[in-house]
Design a protein around this motif. Structure first.
Motif, mmCIF file in Angstrom:
data_model
loop_
_atom_site.group_PDB
_atom_site.id
_atom_site.type_symbol
_atom_site.label_atom_id
_atom_site.label_comp_id
_atom_site.label_asym_id
_atom_site.label_seq_id
_atom_site.Cartn_x
_atom_site.Cartn_y
_atom_site.Cartn_z
ATOM 1 N N GLU A 261 72.049 10.891 116.657
ATOM 2 C CA GLU A 261 71.049 11.956 116.588
ATOM 3 C C GLU A 261 71.646 13.220 115.967
ATOM 4 O O GLU A 261 70.990 13.913 115.183
ATOM 5 N N VAL A 262 72.898 13.499 116.314
ATOM 6 C CA VAL A 262 73.583 14.638 115.702
ATOM 7 C C VAL A 262 73.720 14.425 114.196
ATOM 8 O O VAL A 262 73.483 15.340 113.397
ATOM 9 N N LYS A 263 74.097 13.214 113.789
ATOM 10 C CA LYS A 263 74.247 12.920 112.359
ATOM 11 C C LYS A 263 72.928 13.123 111.624
ATOM 12 O O LYS A 263 72.903 13.692 110.521
ATOM 13 N N ASN A 264 71.823 12.671 112.211
ATOM 14 C CA ASN A 264 70.516 12.877 111.582
ATOM 15 C C ASN A 264 70.216 14.363 111.446
ATOM 16 O O ASN A 264 69.681 14.810 110.420
ATOM 17 N N ASP A 265 70.547 15.144 112.466
ATOM 18 C CA ASP A 265 70.362 16.599 112.396
ATOM 19 C C ASP A 265 71.133 17.185 111.214
ATOM 20 O O ASP A 265 70.606 17.968 110.414
ATOM 21 N N LEU A 266 72.414 16.827 111.136
ATOM 22 C CA LEU A 266 73.278 17.407 110.106
ATOM 23 C C LEU A 266 72.837 16.994 108.704
ATOM 24 O O LEU A 266 72.888 17.806 107.765
ATOM 25 N N LEU A 267 72.384 15.751 108.550
ATOM 26 C CA LEU A 267 71.901 15.305 107.243
ATOM 27 C C LEU A 267 70.645 16.066 106.838
ATOM 28 O O LEU A 267 70.484 16.453 105.666
ATOM 29 N N ARG A 268 69.763 16.324 107.795
ATOM 30 C CA ARG A 268 68.549 17.096 107.489
ATOM 31 C C ARG A 268 68.907 18.543 107.126
ATOM 32 O O ARG A 268 68.291 19.146 106.240
#
Length: 284
Positions: free
Chosen positions: A183-190
């Protein structure tokens, strides 16, 4: 021997809880306990305690400072492997004699045709150091440099517009702390896709798993120390220095970290001792 700090007793090392660093973002409790993954490793007569990697973008040289725990006059081999961003490898062997106990050893490697770590192309090098008859130490690093010239920010001699957000791992719905690294990775990619180039950790430092993602994605980080809202005392000041050192030493090899932030809503400890704390950060 393991020891975990806790505020349950009201004091740690004789320091009142109100003068300790805070815990999770904006929670008024001590920054203690285990806040990341922990490994217990059974070492030999000698082991590596700390490793500092200092890559020079202009020359391709990589200076290694390695702190050992070792007996006096300990002779051994130091095996060093460097993996380039394209997957190719280089190996170095150093025959060393650690004449004193707990020796700090320095050596320099040269990486030919090295690539720069940048927001557009976050080129990462993997480093593995193996002390003969002991366990390996693995980390990643990048060649990058930054300057501020007449108020403008330059990364690798190129002018870069800083567009950033505060990111403190708070869940947008529950308000709790995000625990899923996916979920953190998805945040950072966005965040990256939206055009932002830099994050400021809000209230407490980001853990290594998050910094690893920033290294890989190409997001710069202002890493914030958990020492705001602290009252001034001699004991609190020394504990703040200890916390700063432990965070910087454990995370200083991340190429994504481009600044250390002493605190946000600064209490009297930071306001009255700011220059001393800046000097302490520079030393480590």
């Amino acid at each position: 021997c393991l020891r975990v700090a806790s505020e349950s007793a009201g004091r740690i090392q004789g320091v009142p809880v109100q003068e300790l660093p805070v815990g999770l973002p904006f929670h008024q409790r001590s920054f203690g306990g285990l806040w990341g993954d922990v490994e217990l490793v059974n070492g030999g007569k000698a082991c590596i305690l700390e490793t500092h990697v200092m890559p020079d973008l202009d020359t391709g040289n990589v200076q290694l400072s390695i702190q050992f725990s070792n007996p006096r006059n300990y002779s051994t081999r130091l095996l060093i492997a460097v993996t380039r961003p394209d997957g190719s490898n280089s190996h170095f062997v150093k025959e060393i004699k650690l004449e004193k106990e707990d020796t700090l050893y320095k050596t320099t490697l040269h990486i030919k045709e090295h690539l720069a770590w940048s927001v557009e192309q976050p080129a990462l090098y993997a480093l593995e150091i193996l002390l003969d008859r002991s366990f390996p130490v693995s980390l990643k690093f990048g060649f990058r440099k930054f300057d501020i010239i007449r108020g403008e920010y330059y990364l690798n001699d190129t002018l870069l517009r800083l567009q950033g957000v505060v990111y403190n791992l708070s869940h947008p719905v529950t308000g709790g702390i995000i625990s899923s690294i996916d979920e953190v990775k998805n945040d950072l990619l966005r965040i990256k896709e939206a055009g932002f180039t830099i994050l400021r950790s809000g209230g407490a430092p980001m853990e290594d798993r998050v910094l690893d993602l920033c290294d890989e994605i190409g997001l710069m980080v202002w890493q914030e120390m958990p020492i705001h809202n602290m009252r001034t005392s001699a004991e609190g000041f020394e504990l703040a220095k200890e916390v700063i050192r432990s965070i910087v030493v454990s995370q200083r090899n991340h190429p994504s970290i481009v600044a250390w932030v002493l605190g946000a809503e600064n209490g009297s400890l930071v306001l009255e001792n700011g220059n001393k704390l800046l000097t302490h950060v520079s030393e480590v």
